[in-house]
Design an enzyme around this catalytic site. Structure first.
Site, PDB file in Angstrom:
ATOM      1  CG  ASP A 108      -9.908  66.581  29.406  1.00 31.45           C
ATOM      2  OD1 ASP A 108      -8.836  67.234  29.360  1.00 31.45           O
ATOM      3  OD2 ASP A 108     -11.032  67.100  29.321  1.00 31.45           O
ATOM      4  CG  PHE A 109      -3.339  65.566  29.632  1.00 30.15           C
ATOM      5  CD1 PHE A 109      -3.760  64.247  29.686  1.00 30.15           C
ATOM      6  CD2 PHE A 109      -2.227  65.875  28.858  1.00 30.15           C
ATOM      7  CE1 PHE A 109      -3.113  63.245  28.962  1.00 30.15           C
ATOM      8  CE2 PHE A 109      -1.567  64.879  28.131  1.00 30.15           C
ATOM      9  CZ  PHE A 109      -2.024  63.562  28.179  1.00 30.15           C
ATOM     10  CE  LYS A 121      22.962  64.428  21.039  1.00 29.96           C
ATOM     11  NZ  LYS A 121      22.466  63.700  19.900  1.00 29.96           N
ATOM     12  CD  GLU A 148      19.560  69.934  14.159  1.00 25.79           C
ATOM     13  OE1 GLU A 148      18.755  68.997  14.102  1.00 25.79           O
ATOM     14  OE2 GLU A 148      19.301  71.023  14.683  1.00 25.79           O
ATOM     15  CG  ASP A 157      15.028  74.116  18.810  1.00 24.93           C
ATOM     16  OD1 ASP A 157      14.288  73.506  19.611  1.00 24.93           O
ATOM     17  OD2 ASP A 157      15.476  73.587  17.772  1.00 24.93           O
ATOM     18  CG  HIS A 186      20.435  70.707  22.972  1.00 23.74           C
ATOM     19  ND1 HIS A 186      19.820  70.033  23.992  1.00 23.74           N
ATOM     20  CD2 HIS A 186      19.554  70.687  21.941  1.00 23.74           C
ATOM     21  CE1 HIS A 186      18.624  69.627  23.582  1.00 23.74           C
ATOM     22  NE2 HIS A 186      18.435  70.015  22.352  1.00 23.74           N
TER      23      HIS A 186
HETATM   24  C1  BG6 Z   1      16.054  69.245  19.760  1.00 22.95           C
HETATM   25  C2  BG6 Z   1      15.649  70.445  18.958  1.00 22.95           C
HETATM   26  O1  BG6 Z   1      16.106  69.573  21.125  1.00 22.95           O
HETATM   27  O2  BG6 Z   1      17.337  68.797  19.333  1.00 22.95           O
HETATM   28  C3  BG6 Z   1      15.642  70.123  17.474  1.00 22.95           C
HETATM   29  O3  BG6 Z   1      14.362  70.877  19.356  1.00 22.95           O
HETATM   30  C4  BG6 Z   1      16.969  69.544  17.067  1.00 22.95           C
HETATM   31  O4  BG6 Z   1      15.346  71.268  16.707  1.00 22.95           O
HETATM   32  C5  BG6 Z   1      17.376  68.404  17.974  1.00 22.95           C
HETATM   33  O5  BG6 Z   1      16.837  69.078  15.723  1.00 22.95           O
HETATM   34  C6  BG6 Z   1      18.800  67.947  17.674  1.00 22.95           C
HETATM   35  O6  BG6 Z   1      19.087  66.804  18.420  1.00 22.95           O
HETATM   36  P1  BG6 Z   1      20.132  65.742  17.894  1.00 22.95           P
HETATM   37  O7  BG6 Z   1      20.244  64.750  18.997  1.00 22.95           O
HETATM   38  O8  BG6 Z   1      19.576  65.156  16.632  1.00 22.95           O
HETATM   39  O9  BG6 Z   1      21.401  66.499  17.644  1.00 22.95           O
END
Ligand code: BG6
Length: 503
Positions: free
Chosen positions: A92-93, A193, A227, A246, A251
């Protein structure tokens, strides 16, 4: 042989039965095992709330490995050997006292090894918090109360670090109460990557590009992270975040930093991160008056994705039919510094776009004086296309004369192509998480995000979100399977340019 060079680690994996651990982390550990990159004595303590035993957890992980690892890369003997490293502990954290069990696990192992006559005095401890960020603080405090960590412990946390600047500070403060910055490994998996790493090599190992990398030679830069998938059952999380939190806050801004940063003086973590922070600090704020021409937010409606009909965002399972969360963002970003003055970065990212594609396109300026056929003037600039996924590689579009007697001096644009998998006969390109786990085990922080990077990125993104919340405009619709709202095409066309795939 390789094994001897690798740190032996005890890895405590919080949230071990969750999606991230099962889909990404265990397959990545398995691949490291297959490559002989896990030290013999390294082991993983899987931690979660479910009341099951180690055998059941190992079985579950094995099933997921069979599912997520490509069949040609799946070796049952290796998988079973790997699973011997994994033990499960219900925890249990929130319960401080229950954390004492973690010390017992560590101690037992050390005692066992001493009985073996081994001289080692303990493995490095890695705490991986693959749990919701709201739990980071409590896990950190309970680990401290149980005296479970020391100043050498490495702590790994995942995005999202907060929801905005303020909440990210709360999380960072909580972690900072227990750990120093040099112990914290904040993951942005894009930094793991292969091609993202190659940006550093491309820019700083090739003087050809280094000397051309500024406003004198580059007209504009495009970054696309597309995506084809929708939100994949993650409505609860995604609807509160949206595409800007997100994908852009982390990213996409990381990619932009690697393209825009000045050369670091060496490859150390802080040299690289210092340069990235300078870029984040130089991002021009987008004021309310600029919103219309600098920002497009969209939300997908029903359409066709990779040949199949798919529902719109508001029709996804569990959807709030009135949600105004964006699933697409396009931005025109300007960087106020000497190198990039007057060079816009057009960035866009979205769900349910026609394909999964991440690429960066550097558009170089045309030659100062044009002497060829006036009809072909639009061809006359070089482009460097950096493909992050799929088919990792680079392509430099150069101009040559069209072949043949009757063609005169007609120009033709053709690629100098480098597809990594073909050019270097690499067997497989490791997944981002494999590299990140490997760097964590080595204690190398250069692929991880420092606190100030997270915070500068939030403060820039927050002002955009504030403007669109205050403006009250709903996102523009786009049909699933298209490149986003037409307004994103208008945004770039207004500047006399076009997105690469439209050109
Ligand atoms: C994640 C996001 O950080 O990166 C997702 O929360 C997204 O919504 C994903 O789909 C994309 O990662 P990748 O490596 O598949 O381009």
């Amino acid at each position: 042989m390789v094994n001897r060079l690798i740190n032996r680690c005890d890895i405590m994996l919080f949230g071990a039965l969750g999606d991230l651990a099962q889909r990404k982390l265990f397959p990545a550990f398995y691949q490291l095992e297959r490559a002989g990159l896990l030290a013999d004595d390294s082991r993983i303590l899987a931690l979660a709330r479910q009341d099951i035993d180690t055998a059941a957890v190992r079985k579950q992980i094995l099933e997921k490995l069979e599912h997520y690892v490509k069949p040609e890369e799946f070796d049952r003997t290796v998988a079973e050997a790997f699973l011997q490293r994994v033990e499960y502990q219900i925890l249990d954290f929130h319960d401080e006292d229950s954390f004492n069990v973690l010390n017992r696990w560590r101690d037992e192992k050390n005692i066992e090894s001493r009985k073996d006559g081994s001289t080692r005095n303990g493995n490095d401890l890695i705490v991986y918090m693959a749990s919701p960020p709201a739990m980071y603080g409590v896990i950190a405090r309970n680990l401290r109360s149980a005296s479970c960590c020391n100043e050498k412990t490495r702590v790994v946390v995942e995005k999202p670090i907060g929801h905005d600047l303020e909440s990210s500070r709360v999380i960072n403060d909580e972690l900072g109460e227990v750990y120093t910055e040099s112990q914290l490994f904040r993951i942005d998996h894009y930094l793991g990557k292969e091609t993202v790493q190659n940006l550093i090599a491309l820019r700083f190992a090739n003087n050809l590009f280094a000397s051309q990398w500024d406003q004198n030679h580059i007209s504009h830069v495009e970054i696309t992270v597309a995506e084809s998938v929708g939100i994949e059952g993650r409505w609860g999380y995604f609807d509160k975040a949206g595409q800007i939190r997100d994908m852009i806050q982390n990213h996409v801004l990381q990619l932009l930093c690697l393209i825009a940063m000045d050369p670091p003086s060496d490859l150390s973590a802080d040299s690289i991160r210092d340069e990235k922070v300078k870029v984040l600090k130089a991002l021009r704020a987008i004021t309310p008056a600029m919103m219309e021409s600098y920002v497009v937010r969209g939300q997908y409606t029903a359409g066709t994705s990779i040949g199949k009909p798919v529902p719109g965002y508001l029709e996804e399972e569990g959807a709030n039919k009135r949600s105004t969360t964006e699933t697409f963002v396009a931005l025109k970003v300007e960087i106020d510094n000497w190198r990039w003055s007057g060079v816009p970065f057009y960035i866009r990212t979205g769900k349910r776009l026609p394909e999964k594609l991440s690429q960066i396109i550097i558009h170089f300026k045309p030659a100062p004086h044009y002497i060829f056929d006036p009809d072909q003037k639009h061809l006359a600039n070089n482009k460097l296309i950096i493909r992050l996924q799929p088919d990792e590689g680079m392509s430099l579009k150069i101009l040559t004369k069209d072949q043949g007697l009757h063609k005169g001096m007609r120009l033709r644009q053709g690629p100098l192509e480098l597809t990594f998998s073909e050019a270097f006969e690499v067997e497989r390109i490791p997944d981002a998480y494999e590299r990140l786990l490997w760097e964590i085990m080595k204690g190398n922080q250069y692929l991880f995000v420092r606190r100030d990077e997270v915070e500068y990125a939030w403060s820039w993104v927050d002002q955009v979100i504030r403007n669109w919340t205050d403006g009250g405009d709903p996102p523009k619709r786009y049909a699933a399977g298209t490149w986003g709202p037409v307004a994103s095409i208008a945004m770039i066309t207004r500047d006399g340019r076009s997105w690469y795939e439209d050109a």
